[in-house]
Design a protein around this motif. Structure first.
Motif, PDB file in Angstrom:
ATOM      1  N   LEU A 156      30.405 -23.045 -19.425  1.00  0.00           N
ATOM      2  CA  LEU A 156      31.471 -24.000 -19.131  1.00  0.00           C
ATOM      3  C   LEU A 156      32.840 -23.407 -19.440  1.00  0.00           C
ATOM      4  O   LEU A 156      33.046 -22.857 -20.522  1.00  0.00           O
ATOM      5  CB  LEU A 156      31.307 -25.277 -19.962  1.00  0.00           C
ATOM      6  N   ASN A 158      35.439 -25.408 -19.414  1.00  0.00           N
ATOM      7  CA  ASN A 158      36.154 -26.505 -20.068  1.00  0.00           C
ATOM      8  C   ASN A 158      35.178 -27.312 -20.927  1.00  0.00           C
ATOM      9  O   ASN A 158      34.930 -28.475 -20.666  1.00  0.00           O
ATOM     10  CB  ASN A 158      36.828 -27.403 -19.025  1.00  0.00           C
ATOM     11  N   GLY A 159      34.591 -26.662 -21.895  1.00  0.00           N
ATOM     12  CA  GLY A 159      33.652 -27.335 -22.777  1.00  0.00           C
ATOM     13  C   GLY A 159      34.370 -27.953 -23.960  1.00  0.00           C
ATOM     14  O   GLY A 159      35.601 -28.023 -23.949  1.00  0.00           O
ATOM     15  N   PRO A 160      33.640 -28.398 -24.991  1.00  0.00           N
ATOM     16  CA  PRO A 160      32.178 -28.400 -25.081  1.00  0.00           C
ATOM     17  C   PRO A 160      31.575 -29.577 -24.326  1.00  0.00           C
ATOM     18  O   PRO A 160      32.226 -30.599 -24.160  1.00  0.00           O
ATOM     19  CB  PRO A 160      31.938 -28.563 -26.588  1.00  0.00           C
ATOM     20  N   CYS A 161      30.331 -29.420 -23.883  1.00  0.00           N
ATOM     21  CA  CYS A 161      29.663 -30.519 -23.194  1.00  0.00           C
ATOM     22  C   CYS A 161      29.223 -31.551 -24.225  1.00  0.00           C
ATOM     23  O   CYS A 161      29.408 -31.379 -25.435  1.00  0.00           O
ATOM     24  CB  CYS A 161      28.476 -30.001 -22.380  1.00  0.00           C
ATOM     25  N   GLY A 162      28.598 -32.610 -23.738  1.00  0.00           N
ATOM     26  CA  GLY A 162      28.183 -33.705 -24.613  1.00  0.00           C
ATOM     27  C   GLY A 162      26.962 -33.373 -25.461  1.00  0.00           C
ATOM     28  O   GLY A 162      26.507 -34.192 -26.254  1.00  0.00           O
ATOM     29  N   GLY A 163      26.423 -32.180 -25.299  1.00  0.00           N
ATOM     30  CA  GLY A 163      25.218 -31.816 -26.050  1.00  0.00           C
ATOM     31  C   GLY A 163      25.500 -31.032 -27.321  1.00  0.00           C
ATOM     32  O   GLY A 163      24.579 -30.670 -28.056  1.00  0.00           O
ATOM     33  N   SER A 164      26.781 -30.777 -27.588  1.00  0.00           N
ATOM     34  CA  SER A 164      27.145 -30.003 -28.776  1.00  0.00           C
ATOM     35  C   SER A 164      26.957 -30.851 -30.034  1.00  0.00           C
ATOM     36  O   SER A 164      27.565 -31.904 -30.166  1.00  0.00           O
ATOM     37  CB  SER A 164      28.607 -29.555 -28.663  1.00  0.00           C
ATOM     38  N   TRP A 179      31.771 -23.396 -27.549  1.00  0.00           N
ATOM     39  CA  TRP A 179      33.024 -24.157 -27.504  1.00  0.00           C
ATOM     40  C   TRP A 179      33.422 -24.687 -28.881  1.00  0.00           C
ATOM     41  O   TRP A 179      34.597 -24.886 -29.145  1.00  0.00           O
ATOM     42  CB  TRP A 179      32.960 -25.265 -26.456  1.00  0.00           C
TER      43      TRP A 179
END
Lengths: 222, 310
Positions: A156, A158-164, A179
């Motif tokens: 990504l 433009n992270g972090p995604c929702g799984g971090s 991220w």
């Protein structure tokens, strides 16, 4: 550096057992650092294959050798005689080295003894970590010096995604969230404002997607 | 009332009504009734229905085809689109395909990692990420152009949404990440399931402080628990989910035959509390394989009947 890992012995053995004269051939630079493909590892692997041949009652002459780098012509001179002797070469260089031998010796059978795994660093003795994908257009200036191409499982921009979660990636508690590292470093450097800027679409034409890549220095060509 | 698209969801939000959306997961097969039956159960109680896009990376009937099924029955779809499985050619192509059926809502997502699903050995694409997909849809709609710069004949007219997870880490940048999505052009947000209301309220406070509730409609996401087992599973196994211990205990301490009812009670109480929270523009009720309960939740929270807009 390039990191590799030896293929399972069974796979190697099944690939090479049909030959009479086998040369196990090390490459003593990158893959020697990770203790998988250097000249010392070639010696050990040759021994293991000889034992296997004895166990299975197969007649095969196995020697080992190696050079500093299998990806450059100039290093091959010292090993020409051994290469000429062999019916087949088991190269434990990275994929670059294996292919360089294929190009250099069009009539020789050359097989890979390693899986080339990644480009990485030596985080500490015995721990090698992926840190670059050779995407062809470095963006480390945009991501606080953390390569999200190689260190984010979804690469990504433009992270972090929702799984971090708690600094770790959704794929495994063993994997750092790249991220999170970016955010931490931006904060340390007092640059968190940078985080809000949207990183634009990436030009992948410099990556593998654009086809095989070359670097030419005309002034050095002979 | 200032709207940019024919989306009913946009009109309801722009008119200042609390919006209600829900979602349906497509089947692992090609039977269209799996979609239409679920949609029939809830169509009168929600403004629009999301169709998930191969959620948790498990291969299913595609979101676009399922959205078309909804459209054909007169229900407003929200097309969920993840960047995991398609490159920019396919994403733009599917957006046009959806636009050709006058699908007016899109939810731009990254998608769960493929290792969670039925094809862990597959590649992931991520040519774009969710924020860049938001930019892309806005560019196609507002500029009438492809990423490559060519004009689009009859550009898509889509109300552009995205997800936000106030419960992922690092927490302190979660409002900033929403700001980033707003910078990219997002118009509505459906949040991750909320169980930790205190943390959600804290996040909303940070979001309000950044002035974001003036720029984006935030729909609070809720998923009722069917059982104590589900609560434990969500707490321990689902990435980026925050289920406080007291919620798990409340479910666990309820007799088994009453747990489903208690799950609905928790959901209803959460909505009642969040209705009062400044900046919450509506609710996204994700009753996973339990769609029949959506009407009850909507009615008990006073969100029924749904407003009519034209």
């Amino acid at each position: 550096m390039i990191v590799g890992k030896q293929k399972p012995l069974d796979d190697i053995w099944n690939r090479v057992k049909e030959f009479e004269k086998l040369l196990v051939f090390g490459c003593n630079t990158c893959v020697a650092v990770c203790h998988e493909g250097g000249n010392k590892e070639a010696e050990i692997l040759a021994s293991l294959l000889r034992m296997r041949a004895t166990q299975e009652n197969v007649s095969i002459d196995i020697r080992n050798s190696g050079i500093e780098r299998q990806c450059e012509h100039e290093f091959f001179e010292t090993a020409e005689k051994e290469i000429e002797w062999a019916d087949a070469v088991l190269s434990i260089a990275c994929g670059v080295g294996v292919q360089f031998m294929v190009k250099r010796y069009p009539l020789l059978r050359v097989y890979p003894g390693l899986d080339t795994t990644f480009m990485g660093d030596v985080e500490k003795p015995g721990l090698f970590t992926e840190s670059c994908q050779a995407c062809g257009k470095c963006i480390l200036d945009l991501t606080a010096g953390i390569c999200v191409m190689s260190r984010c499982a979804k690469r990504l921009l433009n992270g972090p995604c929702g799984g971090s979660t708690k600094g770790k990636c959704e794929i495994s508690k063993e994997v750092d969230c790249a991220w999170q590292l970016v955010v931490d470093r931006l904060e340390t450097l007092g640059n968190l404002d940078e985080f809000v800027k949207v990183i634009p679409l990436k030009d992948w034409s410099t990556n593998r997607d654009g086809g095989p890549r070359k670097l030419i220095h005309e002034d050095l060509e002979t | 009332m200032n709207t940019k698209t024919p989306s009913k969801l946009e009109k309801i939000l722009a008119a200042g009504h609390m919006a209600v959306t829900s979602e349906c997961g497509p089947p692992r097969g090609s039977n269209p009734e799996a979609i239409t039956k679920k949609a029939e159960m809830i169509r009168n109680h929600v403004d629009a229905i999301n169709i998930t896009d191969n959620q948790t990376s498990v291969t299913r009937l595609c979101s676009l085809a399922a959205c078309i099924r909804l459209k054909l029955m007169g229900v407003e779809p929200v097309l969920q689109m993840v960047t995991r499985d398609r490159n920019r050619i396919a994403l733009q192509s599917d957006i046009l395909g959806a636009a050709s059926f006058d699908i007016h809502n899109i939810l731009c997502l990254t998608g769960d990692h493929q290792s969670f699903g039925d094809c862990p050995q597959g590649q992931n694409v991520h040519d774009l990420d969710s924020i860049q997909l938001i930019q892309t849809v806005r560019h196609m709609r507002d500029e009438g152009k492809f990423i490559g710069g060519d004009d689009i004949q009859r550009p898509p007219s889509m109300f552009v949404g995205a997800a936000a997870n106030p419960f992922a880490d690092p927490f302190h940048i979660r409002a900033l990440r929403l700001a980033k999505k707003v910078n990219a052009g997002v118009e509505f947000i459906q949040t991750q399931c909320i169980y930790n209301l205190d943390r959600f309220e804290k996040w909303m406070e940070m979001v309000r402080d950044l002035g974001l509730t003036e720029k984006v409609f935030i729909l609070a996401g809720l998923t009722p628990f069917k059982s104590a087992g589900m609560a434990k599973y969500m707490k321990n196994r689902v990435p980026g989910m925050d289920v406080p211990d007291e919620v798990v205990s409340r479910m666990a301490e309820t007799p088994k035959e009453k747990q489903a009812e208690e799950g609905i009670n928790i959901c209803v109480e959460s909505i009642e509390r969040l209705k009062e929270l400044p900046g919450v523009a509506g609710f996204h009720i994700m009753a996973i394989e339990w769609e029949e309960k959506v009407p009850e939740i909507v009615e008990r929270t006073g969100l029924y009947p749904r407003p009519q807009v034209s």
